[in-house]
Enzyme design. Structure first.
Site: not given
Ligand SMILES: Cc1ncc(COP(=O)(O)O)c(C=O)c1O
Length: 342
Positions: A83, A186, A222
């Site tokens: 990620r 992220k 989210e």
């Protein structure tokens, strides 16, 4: 410098406390240098670093767990490494190879072994890798130098009173990310964009916000720093959207749900569907699952309620995943890695 470690594990907050060492590596002249262990909590950064000006920054969050058998385990760290590479590609930073990422997180956990909370306290050692543009630029363009570092900090249980449902606020007037923006990475900027909404929610007595899709405001996106899921008819349902961070916890819960015989669906979740769920929750590394007792929509005046106690499916999923992380449930998927020598 060795810091004192007479820590009261049970009353540790979910926040930063110092440990003895962190580790850093620099990407310069097209390649990564050797990692260096440091005992300083500070870094010296060029004032024109792109990480400070243009948001070239990404981070990860994972944990080291002391198991019932005394062993220390990392959970699916290769997924965090992947990620982070994806985040790096998303904002044009140098990628940290999986080998270097793994070597550095394990080294820093080992060096701070005395800060790994004992099994049974609910506390864990949080591992925070971060990558940022540390080279100077004044025009808006990617840096030529990058710093990757990892620190650890012992954190208390996310829920002091145990596994208890929380209230969540549905947000219409802020977007965390744009559909073709950086929501799936992220990167620090996403968190800055969500801060006004989440601070307002906290002040209003909510544990978290629940963002809607940025275009139509019709679909669940989210839940602050966690993914959302709902459960109904023996089915685990989680939103599909380009603005959601792919949660490693969610990915794991989907697999565990299947293992337990549930059907799983990843698809758009319209707001109206909230009233049909038997259980709802937010999932992420910090708490595994935060069961949701109610979702309040101030715009429409609607309140969706799921009960004061965690539902049976959320409870089962939570214990199963926590058991794998702590070595009390068989790790059939090979998700954990024992760190030898700690
Ligand atoms: C925006 C966001 N969504 C979801 C998650 C949960 O992801 P994970 O399960 O990998 O911790 C996090 C935390 O990392 C997050 O910051």
């Amino acid at each position: 410098m060795e810091r004192k470690s007479n820590i009261d594990w049970g009353s540790l907050p979910f926040g930063y406390s110092p440990t003895d060492y962190n580790i850093r590596a620099t990407f310069k002249d097209g390649k990564w240098g050797k990692p260096e262990v440091s005992d300083s909590e500070y870094i010296q950064v060029h004032m024109a670093a792109t990480g400070l000006h243009y948001g070239q920054e990404a981070f990860e969050g994972l944990k080291a767990y002391r198991g019932a058998d005394g062993k220390v385990r990392l959970f699916r760290w290769q997924e965090n490494a992947k990620r982070m590479r994806n985040s790096a590609r998303g904002i044009l930073m140098a990628e940290v190879p999986e080998g270097l990422f793994g070597e550095m997180i394990k080294e820093v956990v080992k060096r701070n072994a005395k800060y790994i909370p004992p099994y049974g306290t609910g506390a864990t050692l949080y591992v925070r890798p971060l990558l940022f543009g540390s080279g100077p630029q004044v025009g808006v363009k990617p840096a030529e130098e990058y710093t990757f570092m990892v620190f650890v900090t012992p954190v208390g249980p996310y829920f002091k009173e145990g596994f208890h449902p929380v209230a969540v606020e549905l947000v219409h007037d802020f977007d965390r990310a744009a559909p073709q923006g950086t929501g799936r990475f992220k990167v620090g900027g996403n968190y800055a964009a969500g801060m006004q909404a989440s601070e307002r929610a906290h002040q209003g007595g909510f544990a978290s916000v629940l963002f809607l899709d940025a275009i139509e405001k019709k679909y669940i996106d989210e839940a602050g720093p966690a993914n959302f899921f709902g459960v109904k008819n023996n089915t685990y349902i989680t939103p599909k959207s380009n603005t959601i961070l792919p949660s490693i916890t969610n990915m794991s819960l989907i697999q565990i749900a299947r293992d337990l015989g549930l059907t799983t669906e990843r698809r758009r979740v319209p707001v109206e569907e909230l009233e049909t769920f038997e259980e709802a929750g937010a999932c992420g590394t910090a708490a595994i699952i935060s069961p949701i007792k109610k979702i309040v929509d101030h715009d429409t005046g609607r309140v969706y309620e799921y009960g004061e106690e965690a539902g049976p499916v959320s409870t089962k999923l939570y214990h199963q995943l926590r058991g794998i992380q702590e070595g009390t449930v068989e790790d059939v998927h090979g998700w954990t890695e024992v760190i030898e020598g700690v």
